[in-house]
Scaffold this motif. Structure first.
Motif, PDB file in Angstrom:
ATOM      1  N   GLY A  31      29.170  48.527 -16.929  1.00  0.00           N
ATOM      2  CA  GLY A  31      29.038  48.439 -15.488  1.00  0.00           C
ATOM      3  C   GLY A  31      29.751  49.567 -14.772  1.00  0.00           C
ATOM      4  O   GLY A  31      30.172  50.549 -15.393  1.00  0.00           O
ATOM      5  N   TRP A  32      29.874  49.385 -13.450  1.00  0.00           N
ATOM      6  CA  TRP A  32      30.473  50.405 -12.580  1.00  0.00           C
ATOM      7  C   TRP A  32      31.899  50.037 -12.191  1.00  0.00           C
ATOM      8  O   TRP A  32      32.198  48.880 -11.935  1.00  0.00           O
ATOM      9  N   ILE A  33      32.754  51.045 -12.116  1.00  0.00           N
ATOM     10  CA  ILE A  33      34.031  50.930 -11.420  1.00  0.00           C
ATOM     11  C   ILE A  33      33.999  51.946 -10.292  1.00  0.00           C
ATOM     12  O   ILE A  33      33.816  53.146 -10.538  1.00  0.00           O
ATOM     13  N   PHE A  34      34.156  51.448  -9.070  1.00  0.00           N
ATOM     14  CA  PHE A  34      34.182  52.328  -7.906  1.00  0.00           C
ATOM     15  C   PHE A  34      35.625  52.559  -7.482  1.00  0.00           C
ATOM     16  O   PHE A  34      36.448  51.639  -7.523  1.00  0.00           O
ATOM     17  N   ASN A  35      35.912  53.777  -7.086  1.00  0.00           N
ATOM     18  CA  ASN A  35      37.260  54.137  -6.651  1.00  0.00           C
ATOM     19  C   ASN A  35      37.289  54.424  -5.162  1.00  0.00           C
ATOM     20  O   ASN A  35      36.339  54.992  -4.615  1.00  0.00           O
ATOM     21  N   GLY A  36      38.397  54.074  -4.516  1.00  0.00           N
ATOM     22  CA  GLY A  36      38.589  54.423  -3.113  1.00  0.00           C
ATOM     23  C   GLY A  36      38.099  53.358  -2.160  1.00  0.00           C
ATOM     24  O   GLY A  36      37.898  52.193  -2.536  1.00  0.00           O
ATOM     25  N   ASP A  37      37.912  53.750  -0.917  1.00  0.00           N
ATOM     26  CA  ASP A  37      37.509  52.821   0.129  1.00  0.00           C
ATOM     27  C   ASP A  37      36.077  52.350  -0.090  1.00  0.00           C
ATOM     28  O   ASP A  37      35.221  53.103  -0.558  1.00  0.00           O
ATOM     29  N   HIS A  38      35.820  51.088   0.285  1.00  0.00           N
ATOM     30  CA  HIS A  38      34.476  50.541   0.130  1.00  0.00           C
ATOM     31  C   HIS A  38      33.488  51.281   1.029  1.00  0.00           C
ATOM     32  O   HIS A  38      33.798  51.658   2.153  1.00  0.00           O
ATOM     33  N   HIS A  39      32.312  51.477   0.483  1.00  0.00           N
ATOM     34  CA  HIS A  39      31.202  52.050   1.250  1.00  0.00           C
ATOM     35  C   HIS A  39      29.941  51.326   0.802  1.00  0.00           C
ATOM     36  O   HIS A  39      29.809  50.959  -0.366  1.00  0.00           O
ATOM     37  N   SER A  40      29.017  51.123   1.721  1.00  0.00           N
ATOM     38  CA  SER A  40      27.786  50.407   1.383  1.00  0.00           C
ATOM     39  C   SER A  40      26.992  51.107   0.285  1.00  0.00           C
ATOM     40  O   SER A  40      26.147  50.491  -0.375  1.00  0.00           O
ATOM     41  N   ASN A  41      27.253  52.397   0.077  1.00  0.00           N
ATOM     42  CA  ASN A  41      26.574  53.128  -0.998  1.00  0.00           C
ATOM     43  C   ASN A  41      26.739  52.436  -2.348  1.00  0.00           C
ATOM     44  O   ASN A  41      25.807  52.428  -3.164  1.00  0.00           O
ATOM     45  N   GLU A  42      27.915  51.875  -2.595  1.00  0.00           N
ATOM     46  CA  GLU A  42      28.127  51.274  -3.908  1.00  0.00           C
ATOM     47  C   GLU A  42      27.242  50.045  -4.105  1.00  0.00           C
ATOM     48  O   GLU A  42      26.788  49.772  -5.222  1.00  0.00           O
TER      49      GLU A  42
ATOM     50  N   ILE B 189      31.901  46.150 -11.852  1.00  0.00           N
ATOM     51  CA  ILE B 189      33.058  45.523 -12.493  1.00  0.00           C
ATOM     52  C   ILE B 189      34.142  45.280 -11.460  1.00  0.00           C
ATOM     53  O   ILE B 189      34.696  44.181 -11.353  1.00  0.00           O
ATOM     54  N   THR B 190      34.449  46.315 -10.696  1.00  0.00           N
ATOM     55  CA  THR B 190      35.492  46.211  -9.683  1.00  0.00           C
ATOM     56  C   THR B 190      35.468  47.467  -8.824  1.00  0.00           C
ATOM     57  O   THR B 190      34.748  48.424  -9.113  1.00  0.00           O
ATOM     58  N   ARG B 191      36.264  47.434  -7.785  1.00  0.00           N
ATOM     59  CA  ARG B 191      36.564  48.646  -7.021  1.00  0.00           C
ATOM     60  C   ARG B 191      38.070  48.785  -6.971  1.00  0.00           C
ATOM     61  O   ARG B 191      38.786  47.852  -6.598  1.00  0.00           O
ATOM     62  N   ILE B 192      38.557  49.927  -7.372  1.00  0.00           N
ATOM     63  CA  ILE B 192      39.992  50.207  -7.361  1.00  0.00           C
ATOM     64  C   ILE B 192      40.333  50.885  -6.035  1.00  0.00           C
ATOM     65  O   ILE B 192      39.848  51.986  -5.765  1.00  0.00           O
ATOM     66  N   PRO B 193      41.145  50.261  -5.202  1.00  0.00           N
ATOM     67  CA  PRO B 193      41.454  50.851  -3.894  1.00  0.00           C
ATOM     68  C   PRO B 193      42.398  52.037  -4.036  1.00  0.00           C
ATOM     69  O   PRO B 193      42.976  52.275  -5.106  1.00  0.00           O
ATOM     70  N   ARG B 194      42.553  52.763  -2.950  1.00  0.00           N
ATOM     71  CA  ARG B 194      43.521  53.855  -2.945  1.00  0.00           C
ATOM     72  C   ARG B 194      44.921  53.268  -3.121  1.00  0.00           C
ATOM     73  O   ARG B 194      45.286  52.292  -2.467  1.00  0.00           O
ATOM     74  N   ALA B 195      45.691  53.867  -3.999  1.00  0.00           N
ATOM     75  CA  ALA B 195      47.031  53.349  -4.285  1.00  0.00           C
ATOM     76  C   ALA B 195      48.049  53.952  -3.320  1.00  0.00           C
ATOM     77  O   ALA B 195      48.137  55.177  -3.202  1.00  0.00           O
ATOM     78  N   ARG B 196      48.786  53.091  -2.633  1.00  0.00           N
ATOM     79  CA  ARG B 196      49.887  53.604  -1.823  1.00  0.00           C
ATOM     80  C   ARG B 196      50.938  54.221  -2.737  1.00  0.00           C
ATOM     81  O   ARG B 196      51.553  55.241  -2.408  1.00  0.00           O
ATOM     82  N   LYS B 197      51.121  53.585  -3.876  1.00  0.00           N
ATOM     83  CA  LYS B 197      52.023  54.117  -4.889  1.00  0.00           C
ATOM     84  C   LYS B 197      51.419  53.821  -6.249  1.00  0.00           C
ATOM     85  O   LYS B 197      51.276  52.660  -6.630  1.00  0.00           O
ATOM     86  N   LEU B 198      51.045  54.874  -6.961  1.00  0.00           N
ATOM     87  CA  LEU B 198      50.422  54.703  -8.273  1.00  0.00           C
ATOM     88  C   LEU B 198      51.509  54.492  -9.318  1.00  0.00           C
ATOM     89  O   LEU B 198      52.235  55.422  -9.665  1.00  0.00           O
ATOM     90  N   ASN B 199      51.613  53.269  -9.817  1.00  0.00           N
ATOM     91  CA  ASN B 199      52.629  52.945 -10.811  1.00  0.00           C
ATOM     92  C   ASN B 199      52.134  51.793 -11.687  1.00  0.00           C
ATOM     93  O   ASN B 199      50.982  51.343 -11.568  1.00  0.00           O
ATOM     94  N   LYS B 200      52.996  51.300 -12.552  1.00  0.00           N
ATOM     95  CA  LYS B 200      52.610  50.227 -13.470  1.00  0.00           C
ATOM     96  C   LYS B 200      52.226  48.954 -12.729  1.00  0.00           C
ATOM     97  O   LYS B 200      51.314  48.236 -13.154  1.00  0.00           O
ATOM     98  N   ASP B 201      52.911  48.660 -11.641  1.00  0.00           N
ATOM     99  CA  ASP B 201      52.599  47.451 -10.885  1.00  0.00           C
ATOM    100  C   ASP B 201      51.189  47.509 -10.307  1.00  0.00           C
ATOM    101  O   ASP B 201      50.455  46.512 -10.320  1.00  0.00           O
TER     102      ASP B 201
END
Length: 213
Positions: A159-170, A182-194
């Protein structure tokens, strides 16, 4: 072989973060066989820093200094990238009951040498594919061309994983490609293990279902 290949619709769409989240969700090994560009932090180093269990991260097979297409970087260093060598190494890394998450370089038609493209490697690895996408001008075309190439090659897609802000394109891409989101991964304010752990928890149930389907 129990391989899951993470490819993108292009370069810089978030494959590495997506790979970390998938590996975390599945408790799987991570491996990027070919790394081109060693000036900054490598993708392997990034994933190792993001996983709860960094011991699941495997070292690259080919480490190329030039930040360019693998075939060009290898040519510059007098190296040939061999598809069968990558496949053989993947077999050695396999663990019973545990998938191997393999991150590609760029998209499907990135050349590894004069004859072999990333798409050929995926087929040789007998891998299922997760496509990583990001919205930008022209991304629908890149998404659907990627989906078309995988369908023509008869390669199974998780399947697809989309990154960033949601857009109707996805939503359109999911409908037109007939591959699930599968999911959409939002923009990370802080990219870390959490952050990676949270995304893994959110995608985990559906991802497990799709991978075993």
């Amino acid at each position: 072989m129990n391989n899951i290949f993470i490819t993108g619709i292009g370069t810089g769409v978030g494959k590495t973060v997506a790979s970390a989240c998938v590996a975390e969700a599945l408790g799987a090994q991570y491996w990027k066989p070919v790394q081109a560009g060693l000036q900054d932090t490598t993708d392997t180093q990034t994933v190792r820093a993001l996983l709860s269990n960094p011991s699941l991260v495997r070292d690259e097979l080919y480490r190329l200094r030039m930040p360019a297409s693998p075939h060009l970087a290898a040519r510059r260093e007098g190296i040939t990238i061999f598809e069968d060598k990558i496949v053989e190494h993947a077999r050695k890394l396999q663990q019973p009951g545990q998938p191997l998450i393999i991150e590609g370089a760029g998209g499907l038609m990135v050349p590894l040498n004069g004859d072999v493209f990333m798409l050929d490697l995926i087929r040789a690895l007998e891998a299922k594919v997760i496509i990583v996408a990001q919205n930008y001008l022209g991304s629908i075309n890149h998404c659907l061309l990627t989906a078309m190439a995988l369908k023509q090659a008869e390669i199974p897609v998780v399947g697809w994983i989309f990154n960033g802000d949601h857009h109707s394109n996805e939503d359109d891409v999911v409908e037109w490609s007939h591959y699930p989101r599968i999911t959409r991964i939002p923009r990370a304010r802080k990219l870390n293990k959490d952050f990676v752990r949270l995304q893994a928890e959110l995608m985990g149930p559906l991802l497990q279902q799709l991978v075993t389907a």
